[in-house]
Scaffold this motif. Sequence first.
Motif, short mmCIF file in Angstrom:
data_model
loop_
_atom_site.label_atom_id
_atom_site.label_comp_id
_atom_site.label_asym_id
_atom_site.label_seq_id
_atom_site.Cartn_x
_atom_site.Cartn_y
_atom_site.Cartn_z
N GLY A 4 0.78 -1.23 0.00
CA GLY A 4 0.00 0.00 0.00
C GLY A 4 0.81 1.28 0.00
N LYS A 5 2.12 1.17 -0.13
CA LYS A 5 2.98 2.34 -0.13
C LYS A 5 3.68 2.46 -1.48
CE LYS A 5 3.99 2.42 4.84
NZ LYS A 5 3.05 1.34 5.20
N ILE A 6 3.91 3.71 -1.91
CA ILE A 6 4.71 3.99 -3.10
C ILE A 6 6.00 4.63 -2.63
CG2 ILE A 6 4.86 5.31 -5.24
CD1 ILE A 6 1.82 5.20 -5.40
N MET A 7 7.13 4.09 -3.09
CA MET A 7 8.42 4.56 -2.62
C MET A 7 9.33 4.90 -3.79
SD MET A 7 9.02 1.83 0.52
CE MET A 7 8.46 0.41 -0.44
N GLU A 50 6.23 -11.11 -0.48
CA GLU A 50 7.38 -10.56 0.25
C GLU A 50 8.21 -9.67 -0.66
OE1 GLU A 50 8.27 -14.31 3.30
OE2 GLU A 50 9.54 -13.97 1.54
N MET A 51 8.83 -8.66 -0.05
CA MET A 51 9.78 -7.83 -0.77
C MET A 51 11.18 -8.08 -0.19
SD MET A 51 9.82 -3.73 -1.57
CE MET A 51 9.72 -3.24 0.16
N HIS A 52 12.13 -8.35 -1.07
CA HIS A 52 13.51 -8.63 -0.68
C HIS A 52 14.39 -7.50 -1.20
CE1 HIS A 52 12.55 -12.86 0.44
NE2 HIS A 52 11.55 -12.63 -0.41
N PHE A 53 15.35 -7.07 -0.39
CA PHE A 53 16.22 -5.97 -0.79
C PHE A 53 17.49 -6.02 0.04
CE2 PHE A 53 13.51 -4.36 2.58
CZ PHE A 53 14.31 -3.51 3.33
N PHE A 54 18.40 -5.09 -0.23
CA PHE A 54 19.65 -5.02 0.52
C PHE A 54 20.07 -3.57 0.64
CE2 PHE A 54 20.89 -5.20 -3.92
CZ PHE A 54 21.89 -4.24 -4.01
N GLY A 55 21.03 -3.33 1.50
CA GLY A 55 21.66 -2.02 1.61
C GLY A 55 23.16 -2.21 1.75
N TYR A 56 23.93 -1.31 1.12
CA TYR A 56 25.38 -1.38 1.31
C TYR A 56 25.90 -0.05 1.84
CZ TYR A 56 26.27 1.09 -3.18
OH TYR A 56 26.33 2.01 -4.19
N GLY A 57 27.07 -0.09 2.45
CA GLY A 57 27.64 1.12 3.03
C GLY A 57 29.15 1.03 3.13
N PHE A 58 29.73 2.04 3.76
CA PHE A 58 31.19 2.14 3.83
C PHE A 58 31.76 1.68 5.16
CE2 PHE A 58 29.81 5.37 0.75
CZ PHE A 58 30.49 4.90 -0.36
N MET A 59 30.91 1.33 6.09
CA MET A 59 31.34 0.81 7.39
C MET A 59 30.76 -0.59 7.56
SD MET A 59 33.17 3.25 8.69
CE MET A 59 33.28 2.82 10.43
N PRO A 60 31.49 -1.48 8.28
CA PRO A 60 30.95 -2.83 8.50
C PRO A 60 29.62 -2.78 9.25
CG PRO A 60 33.29 -2.72 9.04
CD PRO A 60 32.82 -1.30 8.84
N PRO A 61 28.69 -3.70 8.96
CA PRO A 61 28.74 -4.64 7.84
C PRO A 61 28.54 -3.90 6.52
CG PRO A 61 26.60 -4.76 8.88
CD PRO A 61 27.42 -3.81 9.72
N PHE A 62 29.37 -4.20 5.54
CA PHE A 62 29.32 -3.48 4.27
C PHE A 62 28.05 -3.79 3.47
CE2 PHE A 62 34.04 -4.15 4.85
CZ PHE A 62 34.27 -2.85 5.33
N GLY A 72 4.04 -5.45 4.91
CA GLY A 72 4.96 -4.33 5.07
C GLY A 72 5.77 -4.37 6.34
N ALA A 73 5.80 -5.51 7.06
CA ALA A 73 6.58 -5.63 8.28
C ALA A 73 7.96 -6.20 7.97
CB ALA A 73 5.87 -6.54 9.29
N LEU A 74 9.01 -5.59 8.52
CA LEU A 74 10.36 -6.08 8.30
C LEU A 74 10.55 -7.41 9.01
CD1 LEU A 74 13.09 -5.28 7.00
CD2 LEU A 74 13.72 -4.27 9.20
N LEU A 75 10.83 -8.46 8.23
CA LEU A 75 10.94 -9.81 8.77
C LEU A 75 12.33 -10.12 9.30
CD1 LEU A 75 9.13 -11.90 5.99
CD2 LEU A 75 8.29 -11.46 8.30
N ARG A 76 13.36 -9.77 8.52
CA ARG A 76 14.72 -10.15 8.90
C ARG A 76 15.73 -9.22 8.26
NH1 ARG A 76 12.98 -13.79 5.15
NH2 ARG A 76 11.98 -15.00 6.79
N SER A 77 16.87 -9.07 8.92
CA SER A 77 18.01 -8.32 8.41
C SER A 77 19.25 -9.15 8.70
CB SER A 77 18.13 -6.94 9.07
OG SER A 77 16.98 -6.15 8.79
N ILE A 78 19.99 -9.51 7.65
CA ILE A 78 21.12 -10.42 7.80
C ILE A 78 22.37 -9.78 7.20
CG2 ILE A 78 22.05 -12.69 7.21
CD1 ILE A 78 19.19 -13.70 6.97
N PRO A 79 23.41 -9.50 7.99
CA PRO A 79 24.67 -9.00 7.42
C PRO A 79 25.29 -10.06 6.51
CG PRO A 79 24.57 -8.58 9.78
CD PRO A 79 23.44 -9.51 9.47
#
Length: 333
Positions: A4-7, A50-62, A72-79
């Motif tokens: 129900g959200k547009i991003m 389900e929606m699957h995605f990732f994020g990257y950055g410059f500090m660990p975890p990369f 729309g509930a966040l199920l899991r986040s895995i480095p």
Amino acid sequence: AHAGKIMALVENALPMMMTRDLDTVGFHDYGGKLDTPFTAHPKICPTTGEMHFFGYGFMPPFLTYHAVDASGALLRSIPIPTKTPTMMHDFAMTSDHVIFMDLPVVFDMPAAQRGTMPFAWNDSYGARLGILKRGAGIESLHWVEIDPCYVFHVANAFEEADGTIVIDVAWYKELWRGGPSATSFDKASLKRWRIPPGATRAQEQLLDDKAIEFPRVNESLTGSRHNIVYSVDTGSDLASGRYTSVRKYDLKSDNNTVHDFGTGVPSEFVHIAPEGGTGEDDGWLMGFVYDRARDVSDLVILDAQKIESKPVARIGLPARVPQGFHGNWMPGV
């Protein structure tokens, strides 16, 4: 569009929620649970929602993988362990796995000091695919080697009956040697990786040597077998803006067809399936085409089965739409 959200998305920030009228609502961090950026290319499973995605950055975890349920509930986040910050623009998803591309365009201090995008090609980094079973923990992750390359965009991925994972991508032999350039890109071609169960190295097949980008499939087939890929012909240099056609690959018959816009410059074209459609290429392709003479863009609709034919519709817009914008069709949101 999800739950129900547009991003609106860019890979170095949280998603920005918008209304149907394109008014800004604000950043969305899933109730404070999301603390990494959000890829510009999430994958929504047609079966589970389900929606699957990732994020990257410059500090660990990369690199961090995330999954959100259909509500729309966040199920899991895995480095996900990588050796250094890598520029990861896209990833792949099948019915049972997500696949991350750890490729040799990595953080580069000289590029950062020049004030450009802080990434460059690194000959010594290597290239590999990280395969993680959906719903499992980090213990299921395993890596598969590939030839050094770069990939901005994945067309789709699926699994064969014996568990072999197949991934089709717009493949660059290399990218940004010496640092990023806004005026020049190496050419990308349609390539397939096949990963049999237990393999430690992927099988690689160049499906065509023509220069293409922005590969798309019928979104209802995300994570399952596809036979048709739509793309933009880019010629020898994506940044030149001199390309004028879109291409349809039929990988089952090994045929491809082209729609040439003459002097018009196409952006990414998106497949739109009709309600009740059953064929993979039922429906339409929709995208923006820049008209140099008028200095404005048109929204152009093609018959997805006969893309070489005259457009079904051409809708004039009052301004130019910048090249390179991705789009999605959002019915009933």
